[in-house]
Design an enzyme around this catalytic site. Structure first.
Site, PDB file in Angstrom:
ATOM      1  N   ASN A 125       0.812  -1.225   0.000  1.00  0.00           N
ATOM      2  CA  ASN A 125       0.000   0.000   0.000  1.00  0.00           C
ATOM      3  C   ASN A 125       0.846   1.277   0.000  1.00  0.00           C
ATOM      4  O   ASN A 125       0.334   2.343  -0.330  1.00  0.00           O
ATOM      5  CB  ASN A 125      -0.954   0.013   1.207  1.00  0.00           C
ATOM      6  CG  ASN A 125      -0.253  -0.219   2.523  1.00  0.00           C
ATOM      7  OD1 ASN A 125       0.457  -1.208   2.694  1.00  0.00           O
ATOM      8  ND2 ASN A 125      -0.445   0.688   3.467  1.00  0.00           N
ATOM      9  N   HIS A 126       2.134   1.185   0.357  1.00  0.00           N
ATOM     10  CA  HIS A 126       2.987   2.384   0.337  1.00  0.00           C
ATOM     11  C   HIS A 126       3.801   2.512  -0.955  1.00  0.00           C
ATOM     12  O   HIS A 126       4.732   3.312  -1.027  1.00  0.00           O
ATOM     13  CB  HIS A 126       3.925   2.368   1.546  1.00  0.00           C
ATOM     14  CG  HIS A 126       3.202   2.459   2.848  1.00  0.00           C
ATOM     15  ND1 HIS A 126       2.357   3.500   3.169  1.00  0.00           N
ATOM     16  CD2 HIS A 126       3.157   1.617   3.917  1.00  0.00           C
ATOM     17  CE1 HIS A 126       1.840   3.308   4.375  1.00  0.00           C
ATOM     18  NE2 HIS A 126       2.299   2.166   4.847  1.00  0.00           N
TER      19      HIS A 126
ATOM     20  N   HIS B 243      -0.275  -8.762   0.212  1.00  0.00           N
ATOM     21  CA  HIS B 243      -0.057  -7.682   1.172  1.00  0.00           C
ATOM     22  C   HIS B 243      -1.430  -7.235   1.654  1.00  0.00           C
ATOM     23  O   HIS B 243      -2.155  -6.542   0.937  1.00  0.00           O
ATOM     24  CB  HIS B 243       0.687  -6.559   0.440  1.00  0.00           C
ATOM     25  CG  HIS B 243       1.269  -5.546   1.354  1.00  0.00           C
ATOM     26  ND1 HIS B 243       2.476  -5.728   1.984  1.00  0.00           N
ATOM     27  CD2 HIS B 243       0.809  -4.345   1.777  1.00  0.00           C
ATOM     28  CE1 HIS B 243       2.749  -4.673   2.726  1.00  0.00           C
ATOM     29  NE2 HIS B 243       1.738  -3.817   2.623  1.00  0.00           N
TER      30      HIS B 243
ATOM     31  N   HIS C 200       2.351  -7.033   5.400  1.00  0.00           N
ATOM     32  CA  HIS C 200       1.674  -5.766   5.720  1.00  0.00           C
ATOM     33  C   HIS C 200       1.472  -5.508   7.208  1.00  0.00           C
ATOM     34  O   HIS C 200       1.650  -4.376   7.640  1.00  0.00           O
ATOM     35  CB  HIS C 200       0.323  -5.626   5.007  1.00  0.00           C
ATOM     36  CG  HIS C 200      -0.437  -4.388   5.408  1.00  0.00           C
ATOM     37  ND1 HIS C 200       0.019  -3.116   5.108  1.00  0.00           N
ATOM     38  CD2 HIS C 200      -1.589  -4.216   6.109  1.00  0.00           C
ATOM     39  CE1 HIS C 200      -0.850  -2.222   5.587  1.00  0.00           C
ATOM     40  NE2 HIS C 200      -1.821  -2.864   6.214  1.00  0.00           N
TER      41      HIS C 200
END
Ligand SMILES: [Fe+2]
Ligand SMILES: [Fe+2]
Length: 287
Positions: A94-95, A176, A201
């Site tokens: 997500n990053h 993730h 994650h």
């Protein structure tokens, strides 16, 4: 872990037949390392790799690098450094897009992947194939859909990603995701079709590593490689202040008590795992 599994997890006993002979195509191991958090996570990986190479002789090393740039995202320089250090492929999460300078790199560098179920319009690719010792490993990155921003379903898009890999010897899927349920479901969904499904994650390792009945190695979360003395990577005082005051707090990456968290998957048959062993170790003291 049952005793027989523990024996299997340690791999075959060393013996002259194995040590003297050439590496067989079927003798493959994959070291997967959980989310590298900040410079401390990167240094912990680099300091631990010689130990892990000696202990496990991994054919492939794959790392999740979504937090390696100061705790959020990754830069081309850091990705290049990881790949130059012997990392075969980098997965994200997500990053992925926190650092703008990585966008073009994601399109250009074939050995770094972002979740395959992001929108097609977003930079990067969701799968890649790396090769060592004439063994081809497909690496697929997925994002969970619960509490995370992923434009398409992990469960439908994984089929596209697997089909796109073409002919490979092994497949590692990094899902993730926040929810344990999504990761466990993905493990069952892919059991017998890929070599391993590993979750990332949450930055917290789970105690459920096992080989599923049809031969897919599985773990809900590998954990992180970084400061165990913080709160999933953040300095603990800052995380506690944020929770206490409910006010904005600037987060910095903790440097306290760095550990490497990963798994080693051993394989002797195409697209199947013999064992999955958790690797949980502090940064080597002499580093
Ligand atoms: Fe994440
Ligand atoms: Fe992370």
């Amino acid at each position: 872990m049952a005793e027989d599994e523990a024996v299997a997890a340690d791999g075959p006993a060393p013996g002259p037949e194995r040590d003297d002979g050439p590496r067989q195509r079927s003798d493959v191991s994959i070291l997967f390392v959980g989310d590298l958090v900040g410079g401390i996570g990167r240094r912990t990986l680099l300091d631990s790799l010689p130990v892990l190479r000696e202990r496990y002789a991994p054919t492939f090393v794959v790392v999740n690098g979504e937090n390696v740039a100061g705790g959020l995202g990754i830069t081309p320089k850091l990705a290049d450094e990881l790949l130059a250090s012997g990392v075969d492929a980098i997965t994200l999460g997500n990053h992925t897009y926190h650092r703008r300078e990585i966008y073009q790199y994601l399109n250009a560098q074939p050995r770094i992947v972002r979740p395959a179920n992001f929108l097609r319009s977003q930079p990067g690719r969701g799968a890649c194939v790396v090769e060592r010792d004439a063994v081809r490993l497909g690496v697929v990155n997925l994002s969970g859909n619960l509490y995370l921003r992923a434009g398409r379903s992990a469960f439908t898009e994984v089929e596209v990603a697997l089909a796109d890999l073409g002919s490979v010897d092994h497949i590692l899927v990094d899902i993730h995701a926040e929810a344990t349920s999504e990761k466990i479901a993905m493990g069952w969904h892919l059991d017998g079709r890929v070599t391993a499904v590993v979750g990332t994650h949450t930055h917290v390792p789970t105690a459920d590593a096992r080989v599923l009945p049809r031969g897919t190695a599985y773990i809900t979360d590998v954990g992180m490689t970084g400061p165990r003395g913080g709160v999933i990577g953040v300095k603990r005082e800052q995380a506690i202040e944020s929770l206490l005051t409910q006010m904005p707090v600037r987060f910095e990456t903790s440097e306290d008590d760095p550990w490497l968290m990963g798994v080693v998957i051993s394989c002797s048959e195409r697209l199947r795992a013999d064992s999955i062993e958790q690797v949980l170790m502090p940064r080597p003291a002499n580093a």
